[in-house]
Design a protein around this motif. Sequence first.
Motif, PDB file in Angstrom:
ATOM      1  N   ASN A 142       4.837 -12.823 -19.426  1.00 55.88           N
ATOM      2  CA  ASN A 142       3.480 -13.335 -19.646  1.00 55.88           C
ATOM      3  C   ASN A 142       3.331 -14.787 -19.219  1.00 55.88           C
ATOM      4  OD1 ASN A 142       2.207 -10.949 -20.557  1.00 55.88           O
ATOM      5  ND2 ASN A 142       3.208 -11.183 -22.540  1.00 55.88           N
ATOM      6  N   ILE A 143       4.391 -15.566 -19.372  1.00 57.21           N
ATOM      7  CA  ILE A 143       4.375 -16.945 -18.843  1.00 57.21           C
ATOM      8  C   ILE A 143       4.227 -16.879 -17.325  1.00 57.21           C
ATOM      9  CG2 ILE A 143       5.837 -18.968 -18.399  1.00 57.21           C
ATOM     10  CD1 ILE A 143       4.856 -19.189 -21.203  1.00 57.21           C
ATOM     11  N   GLY A 144       4.981 -15.984 -16.691  1.00 56.92           N
ATOM     12  CA  GLY A 144       4.875 -15.821 -15.236  1.00 56.92           C
ATOM     13  C   GLY A 144       3.477 -15.414 -14.807  1.00 56.92           C
ATOM     14  N   ALA A 145       2.880 -14.495 -15.550  1.00 58.09           N
ATOM     15  CA  ALA A 145       1.517 -14.054 -15.225  1.00 58.09           C
ATOM     16  C   ALA A 145       0.522 -15.197 -15.400  1.00 58.09           C
ATOM     17  CB  ALA A 145       1.132 -12.862 -16.091  1.00 58.09           C
ATOM     18  N   GLN A 146       0.708 -16.005 -16.437  1.00 60.85           N
ATOM     19  CA  GLN A 146      -0.188 -17.151 -16.646  1.00 60.85           C
ATOM     20  C   GLN A 146      -0.003 -18.178 -15.533  1.00 60.85           C
ATOM     21  OE1 GLN A 146      -2.684 -17.544 -19.074  1.00 60.85           O
ATOM     22  NE2 GLN A 146      -3.174 -19.067 -17.539  1.00 60.85           N
ATOM     23  N   PHE A 147       1.234 -18.409 -15.131  1.00 59.14           N
ATOM     24  CA  PHE A 147       1.490 -19.319 -14.011  1.00 59.14           C
ATOM     25  C   PHE A 147       0.756 -18.827 -12.764  1.00 59.14           C
ATOM     26  CE2 PHE A 147       4.033 -19.892 -10.120  1.00 59.14           C
ATOM     27  CZ  PHE A 147       3.883 -21.258  -9.956  1.00 59.14           C
ATOM     28  N   ALA A 148       0.881 -17.540 -12.464  1.00 59.92           N
ATOM     29  CA  ALA A 148       0.198 -16.965 -11.292  1.00 59.92           C
ATOM     30  C   ALA A 148      -1.312 -17.162 -11.405  1.00 59.92           C
ATOM     31  CB  ALA A 148       0.543 -15.479 -11.154  1.00 59.92           C
ATOM     32  N   SER A 149      -1.842 -16.954 -12.581  1.00 62.81           N
ATOM     33  CA  SER A 149      -3.283 -17.124 -12.788  1.00 62.81           C
ATOM     34  C   SER A 149      -3.700 -18.575 -12.563  1.00 62.81           C
ATOM     35  CB  SER A 149      -3.644 -16.685 -14.212  1.00 62.81           C
ATOM     36  OG  SER A 149      -5.009 -16.877 -14.457  1.00 62.81           O
ATOM     37  N   LEU A 150      -2.914 -19.524 -13.074  1.00 68.13           N
ATOM     38  CA  LEU A 150      -3.233 -20.942 -12.881  1.00 68.13           C
ATOM     39  C   LEU A 150      -3.156 -21.350 -11.410  1.00 68.13           C
ATOM     40  CD1 LEU A 150      -1.366 -22.369 -15.990  1.00 68.13           C
ATOM     41  CD2 LEU A 150      -3.849 -22.426 -15.603  1.00 68.13           C
ATOM     42  N   CYS A 151      -2.386 -20.597 -10.645  1.00 71.22           N
ATOM     43  CA  CYS A 151      -2.286 -20.850  -9.195  1.00 71.22           C
ATOM     44  C   CYS A 151      -3.372 -20.102  -8.422  1.00 71.22           C
ATOM     45  CB  CYS A 151      -0.913 -20.416  -8.684  1.00 71.22           C
ATOM     46  SG  CYS A 151       0.442 -21.443  -9.280  1.00 71.22           S
ATOM     47  N   GLY A 152      -4.199 -19.331  -9.126  1.00 73.04           N
ATOM     48  CA  GLY A 152      -5.227 -18.535  -8.457  1.00 73.04           C
ATOM     49  C   GLY A 152      -4.656 -17.293  -7.790  1.00 73.04           C
ATOM     50  N   LYS A 153      -3.525 -16.806  -8.289  1.00 71.45           N
ATOM     51  CA  LYS A 153      -2.824 -15.658  -7.705  1.00 71.45           C
ATOM     52  C   LYS A 153      -2.576 -14.600  -8.787  1.00 71.45           C
ATOM     53  CE  LYS A 153      -2.059 -17.684  -3.677  1.00 71.45           C
ATOM     54  NZ  LYS A 153      -2.515 -17.153  -2.402  1.00 71.45           N
ATOM     55  N   ASP A 154      -3.630 -14.217  -9.491  1.00 74.93           N
ATOM     56  CA  ASP A 154      -3.530 -13.355 -10.671  1.00 74.93           C
ATOM     57  C   ASP A 154      -2.619 -12.142 -10.527  1.00 74.93           C
ATOM     58  OD1 ASP A 154      -5.128 -14.887 -12.343  1.00 74.93           O
ATOM     59  OD2 ASP A 154      -6.963 -13.947 -11.622  1.00 74.93           O
ATOM     60  N   GLU A 155      -2.729 -11.415  -9.482  1.00 79.81           N
ATOM     61  CA  GLU A 155      -1.970 -10.164  -9.345  1.00 79.81           C
ATOM     62  C   GLU A 155      -0.814 -10.272  -8.347  1.00 79.81           C
ATOM     63  OE1 GLU A 155      -2.600  -7.586 -11.389  1.00 79.81           O
ATOM     64  OE2 GLU A 155      -4.172  -8.841 -12.259  1.00 79.81           O
ATOM     65  N   ASP A 156      -0.519 -11.473  -7.910  1.00 80.97           N
ATOM     66  CA  ASP A 156       0.523 -11.676  -6.905  1.00 80.97           C
ATOM     67  C   ASP A 156       1.897 -11.627  -7.559  1.00 80.97           C
ATOM     68  OD1 ASP A 156       2.394 -12.893  -5.076  1.00 80.97           O
ATOM     69  OD2 ASP A 156       0.676 -13.699  -3.969  1.00 80.97           O
ATOM     70  N   GLU A 157       2.645 -10.577  -7.281  1.00 81.99           N
ATOM     71  CA  GLU A 157       3.947 -10.367  -7.923  1.00 81.99           C
ATOM     72  C   GLU A 157       4.939 -11.485  -7.606  1.00 81.99           C
ATOM     73  OE1 GLU A 157       6.125  -8.876 -10.719  1.00 81.99           O
ATOM     74  OE2 GLU A 157       4.185  -7.989 -10.250  1.00 81.99           O
ATOM     75  N   TYR A 158       4.851 -12.066  -6.413  1.00 77.33           N
ATOM     76  CA  TYR A 158       5.741 -13.190  -6.087  1.00 77.33           C
ATOM     77  C   TYR A 158       5.516 -14.335  -7.073  1.00 77.33           C
ATOM     78  CZ  TYR A 158       7.577 -17.399  -3.968  1.00 77.33           C
ATOM     79  OH  TYR A 158       8.241 -18.590  -3.772  1.00 77.33           O
ATOM     80  N   TYR A 159       4.261 -14.704  -7.311  1.00 73.21           N
ATOM     81  CA  TYR A 159       3.938 -15.812  -8.211  1.00 73.21           C
ATOM     82  C   TYR A 159       4.305 -15.477  -9.656  1.00 73.21           C
ATOM     83  CZ  TYR A 159       1.694 -18.821  -4.778  1.00 73.21           C
ATOM     84  OH  TYR A 159       1.458 -19.661  -3.721  1.00 73.21           O
ATOM     85  N   ILE A 160       4.071 -14.258 -10.079  1.00 78.45           N
ATOM     86  CA  ILE A 160       4.426 -13.838 -11.442  1.00 78.45           C
ATOM     87  C   ILE A 160       5.941 -13.942 -11.622  1.00 78.45           C
ATOM     88  CG2 ILE A 160       4.483 -11.893 -13.059  1.00 78.45           C
ATOM     89  CD1 ILE A 160       1.779 -10.984 -11.756  1.00 78.45           C
ATOM     90  N   THR A 161       6.680 -13.419 -10.661  1.00 80.69           N
ATOM     91  CA  THR A 161       8.146 -13.456 -10.725  1.00 80.69           C
ATOM     92  C   THR A 161       8.657 -14.890 -10.651  1.00 80.69           C
ATOM     93  OG1 THR A 161       8.279 -11.256  -9.754  1.00 80.69           O
ATOM     94  CG2 THR A 161      10.263 -12.623  -9.622  1.00 80.69           C
TER      95      THR A 161
END
Length: 185
Positions: A142-161
């Motif tokens: 969930n931290i990874g998903a929030q990070f991706a969201s803050l980067c404007g990359k909500d569903e981007d698996e690279y950013y979540i990971t």
Amino acid sequence: MCPGDDRDIKIYTGSKDLTPDDPEFLAQDIEHHRANGNMERAKLLGERMSALNPDNAGIRALIGNKTLPLSALYQLRVLMIFTAMTTIDFSLPVNILSSAATTEMTNRLMETSKEFYDNISDGAAFTFYYLILRKGVDVPRNIGAQFASLCGKDEDEYYITLGRSVYEAVYNDINKTIKELGFVF
């Protein structure tokens, strides 16, 4: 009473019933941790953690060959500092030591990266991350998903990971550093 008779003089030797809320307990606790070197260790920990940034070798390896925009690198550093602060709070069992470490980290950030510090102290990212910690459900993901969201990359698996991996790496590194510093409890 005769001159020189001191039977009515009482020597205060400290109370055995002090609680952590008592100022005297706090003073004794601070002195204890100063004397055994823990306060210096806490300051060193805070100093080291203030230097966290995406250019650190371990984090650079997690990023890999991908070129991230400056906004994502900024968010990555925010995540790293958030992780450092919360891990120190959770991993150092004595409040005075975790406070000393995070205060040192904050002071160093204000000295070396004032604009960055001003932005994160007024930003919402910490709040979002804290809410995830409080919920306590699959925190790294969930931290990874929030990070991706803050980067404007909500569903981007690279950013979540990447967010998850950076969170876990910083968490583990801080706990390793705490052990290496040899705090005495």
